[in-house]
Design a protein around this motif. Structure first.
Motif, mmCIF file in Angstrom:
data_model
loop_
_atom_site.group_PDB
_atom_site.id
_atom_site.type_symbol
_atom_site.label_atom_id
_atom_site.label_comp_id
_atom_site.label_asym_id
_atom_site.label_seq_id
_atom_site.Cartn_x
_atom_site.Cartn_y
_atom_site.Cartn_z
ATOM 1 N N LEU A 348 0.817 -1.207 0.000
ATOM 2 C CA LEU A 348 0.000 0.000 0.000
ATOM 3 C C LEU A 348 0.852 1.259 0.000
ATOM 4 O O LEU A 348 0.512 2.248 -0.674
ATOM 5 N N MET A 349 1.955 1.220 0.748
ATOM 6 C CA MET A 349 2.860 2.377 0.747
ATOM 7 C C MET A 349 3.432 2.616 -0.636
ATOM 8 O O MET A 349 3.537 3.769 -1.090
ATOM 9 N N GLU A 350 3.798 1.511 -1.296
ATOM 10 C CA GLU A 350 4.301 1.651 -2.665
ATOM 11 C C GLU A 350 3.202 2.191 -3.583
ATOM 12 O O GLU A 350 3.451 3.049 -4.450
ATOM 13 N N GLY A 351 1.976 1.694 -3.370
ATOM 14 C CA GLY A 351 0.862 2.203 -4.154
ATOM 15 C C GLY A 351 0.604 3.673 -3.892
ATOM 16 O O GLY A 351 0.288 4.444 -4.818
ATOM 17 N N ILE A 352 0.746 4.069 -2.604
ATOM 18 C CA ILE A 352 0.545 5.485 -2.267
ATOM 19 C C ILE A 352 1.592 6.349 -2.938
ATOM 20 O O ILE A 352 1.292 7.429 -3.472
ATOM 21 N N ARG A 353 2.851 5.855 -2.931
ATOM 22 C CA ARG A 353 3.906 6.619 -3.592
ATOM 23 C C ARG A 353 3.608 6.769 -5.090
ATOM 24 O O ARG A 353 3.773 7.849 -5.671
ATOM 25 N N THR A 354 3.164 5.652 -5.718
ATOM 26 C CA THR A 354 2.820 5.722 -7.143
ATOM 27 C C THR A 354 1.642 6.658 -7.371
ATOM 28 O O THR A 354 1.623 7.456 -8.319
ATOM 29 N N SER A 355 0.636 6.543 -6.448
ATOM 30 C CA SER A 355 -0.542 7.408 -6.588
ATOM 31 C C SER A 355 -0.179 8.871 -6.414
ATOM 32 O O SER A 355 -0.694 9.747 -7.128
ATOM 33 N N GLU A 356 0.707 9.145 -5.461
ATOM 34 C CA GLU A 356 1.123 10.527 -5.257
ATOM 35 C C GLU A 356 1.841 11.066 -6.487
ATOM 36 O O GLU A 356 1.667 12.226 -6.872
ATOM 37 N N LYS A 357 2.666 10.182 -7.096
ATOM 38 C CA LYS A 357 3.369 10.618 -8.322
ATOM 39 C C LYS A 357 2.367 10.927 -9.424
ATOM 40 O O LYS A 357 2.447 11.966 -10.103
ATOM 41 N N LYS A 358 1.358 9.995 -9.580
ATOM 42 C CA LYS A 358 0.347 10.227 -10.605
ATOM 43 C C LYS A 358 -0.508 11.444 -10.258
ATOM 44 O O LYS A 358 -0.962 12.172 -11.155
ATOM 45 N N LYS A 359 -0.738 11.645 -8.960
ATOM 46 C CA LYS A 359 -1.533 12.793 -8.545
ATOM 47 C C LYS A 359 -0.833 14.093 -8.921
ATOM 48 O O LYS A 359 -1.463 15.045 -9.404
ATOM 49 N N ARG A 360 0.474 14.128 -8.691
ATOM 50 C CA ARG A 360 1.230 15.330 -9.066
ATOM 51 C C ARG A 360 1.169 15.555 -10.579
ATOM 52 O O ARG A 360 1.035 16.692 -11.061
#
Length: 578
Positions: A348-360
């Protein structure tokens, strides 16, 4: 520690209960034993006394041998007196034969004649003694007498009467050894037993009682008065020492029997057992404490390991060194669940990091998207301004309508609009599309009530229908036409009809238009939504009772009916959503 405390309290409770019950059991058994022994002794003594009474009755009723001999004028040492003495002596011996508890039986005449069998020796000196006086005073039936200061016998006497006059006394001495054996009741070595007659004199006293503990006669008499009753058991302090006092009153003789059992002596064995139980309990407690400590240490080893790993996760270290816990118990299950949770947390942390990157990236794209419409608005405004300067009203109209239409499409994020706003988008669209065709296309509206213009409808539902009517219905003929938009209320619903006089559609075409799932309405590219999309939006929002209905005749007309719930306020639009 908690387990040790519970164990200690359990051991103390069990030991205390066992000790208390043991004390009560010892006391009850001692009381029962002494009471039964006293009762049996009393009954045995009564049997002997009854037997003696029967012998006395035989004596006092024998006239020829006893009464005539007492009243005979023969004096000692005549031959006749000797014969009389031999005859009565043989008679008395016959009565006492096989009666080992009788030590002596005597007949004493008030005229001085004395006859006896057994021992000790008796002569006429017995006349005038307290014993004889007592017998004369109380011996009408039977009297019991024990001389003070002696422990040889108990005398049972009865008057011998002739012609209503007392002529003598028959006396039987009960052997004291039999009384001692009968009352030999001693639950402890220093127990004491007393038998008191009706005059509160000692009939029997335990000889083995320690003199330092033996209470005086006055104390025994006082105890007898306090616990007056036939069968009584009390606990009483005598000279500072606690005793169990068991008493019994003989209904036959009137004698009172008192047994004094010292509590400290009686319970000395229970005290020793109590101390032994306390020692054993302490040893057992220590062993259990050590064993429980060892067991708990082994049981909590895996828990401490799991705690250490959890603390590292708490500190944010998800790549901690894992200590394998292979046990099959609950701790092992917790370990496996915890490890799976950590792995899931990593994912989930890895997913959050990916999501944050996509969010940016999305934020950057959104910023760019905000800049592009703004640039487009400015460009269209420039075109509109140049068209106005150059006197080209058609370009100015198209540019203005396009600006208004795009502002509604891109600038308004509300899902619901008023019907008035939705018609404005339709008018803007018509202003743009009318220059595409040579022949004019007329669009008319019929509003049953102007208040209906304030009803709330889904955004961009009406425009695709008008667009579809112009492009597919009227446009292919090239001869112009008209589109009628009719708005009216029916019960609690809002009804909108879009009718064109175009080429119409067959039933198969209408079914395909509303049933072609998954395909985009290609001619409706401007809005991005077709008739099918508009129908699905209404159904998803308000339910199956609402939506679009198609009616058409090839070469004549096409009519699309829209059914909405009648929504007049923005708050009501949120409540009507299903």
């Amino acid at each position: 520690m908690a387990f040790g405390l519970v164990t200690f309290l359990s051991i103390v409770s069990v030991t205390g209960i066992v000790y208390v019950n043991m004390r009560e059991t010892i006391k009850d058994n001692a009381v029962t034993s002494v009471s039964d022994s006293i009762r049996q002794a009393d009954e045995s003594l009564n049997v002997m006394l009854e037997e003696i009474d029967r012998l006395n009755t035989v004596v006092v009723t024998n006239k020829s041998t006893v009464i005539d001999t007492i009243l005979s004028p023969n004096e000692e040492p005549s031959y006749e007196w000797f014969q009389e003495q031999k005859r009565i002596t043989e008679f008395l011996s016959g009565l006492t034969k096989y009666k080992p508890y009788i030590s002596r039986m005597a007949v004493v005449g008030l005229n001085g004649k004395v006859f006896f069998t057994g021992g000790p020796w008796m002569d006429r000196s017995v006349l005038g003694t307290p014993m004889l006086n007592y017998m004369l005073l109380n011996g009408s039936r039977h009297a019991y007498f024990k001389p003070e200061g002696t422990a040889d016998a108990i005398t049972v006497g009865r008057e011998i009467r002739y012609n209503s006059e007392t002529v003598g006394i028959v006396m039987v001495d009960l052997d004291y050894e039999f009384i001692k054996k009968t009352y030999g009741v001693k639950p402890t070595a220093d127990s004491m037993l007393y038998v008191l007659d009706e005059q509160n004199g000692y009939v029997y006293q335990s000889e083995s009682s320690p003199s330092s503990y033996a209470p005086p006669l006055d104390t025994i008499v006082e105890i007898k008065r306090e616990i007056a009753g036939h069968d009584t058991v009390v606990e009483q302090k005598i000279n500072g020492r606690s005793y169990i006092v068991v008493s019994r009153l003989s209904e036959y003789t009137g004698w009172s029997t008192l047994a004094l059992i010292p509590l400290d002596s009686l319970l000395s064995e229970s005290t020793r057992i109590r101390n032994l139980m306390a020692e054993v309990s302490i040893i057992v407690f220590i062993v259990i404490l050590i064993a429980s400590h060892q067991v708990s240490s082994r049981s909590t080893l895996n828990i401490r390991r799991l705690k250490s790993m959890m603390m590292q996760v708490k500190d944010g270290n998800l790549s901690f060194p894992k200590t394998e816990i292979n046990s099959k118990d609950e701790v092992g299950e917790l370990y496996r669940v915890f490890i799976s949770m950590v792995d899931e947390l990593k994912r989930l942390m890895e997913g959050i990091r990916t999501s944050e990157k996509k969010k940016r990236e999305a934020e950057l794209t959104a910023l760019q998207a905000q800049i592009r419409p703004h640039f487009l608005y400015n460009s269209l405004n420039t075109i509109k301004y140049l068209a106005k300067l150059n006197g080209v009203p058609n370009i100015e109209e198209v540019s203005g309508s396009l600006i208004e239409l795009m502002r509604g499409l891109l600038g308004n994020s509300n899902e619901f609009l008023t019907l008035r706003e939705e018609l404005d988008y339709v008018y803007s669209y018509i202003s743009i599309v009318k220059y595409k065709y040579l022949e004019p296309i007329e669009v008319h509206t019929q509003i049953e009530d102007d208040a209906l213009l304030e009803c709330r409808v889904l955004k961009l539902v009406l425009q695709p229908l008008v667009e579809n009517a112009i492009i597919h219905g009227i446009g292919p003929s090239g001869e112009g036409g008209y589109v009628l938009i009719r708005v009216y209320a029916e019960h609690h619903d809002l009804r909108i009809e879009v009718t064109d006089n175009g080429r119409g559609m067959t039933q198969e075409q209408m079914d395909a238009l509303l049933g072609d799932m998954g395909k985009e309405d290609a001619p409706s590219r401007f809005s991005g939504m077709g008739v099918r999309n508009a129908h699905e939006r209404i159904v998803r929002m308000f339910g199956e009772t609402y939506g679009l209905s198609l009616y058409s005749e090839p070469g004549l007309y096409t009519k699309v009916e829209i059914r909405f719930p009648k929504i007049q306020h923005a708050e009501q639009s949120e409540q009507e959503v299903v």
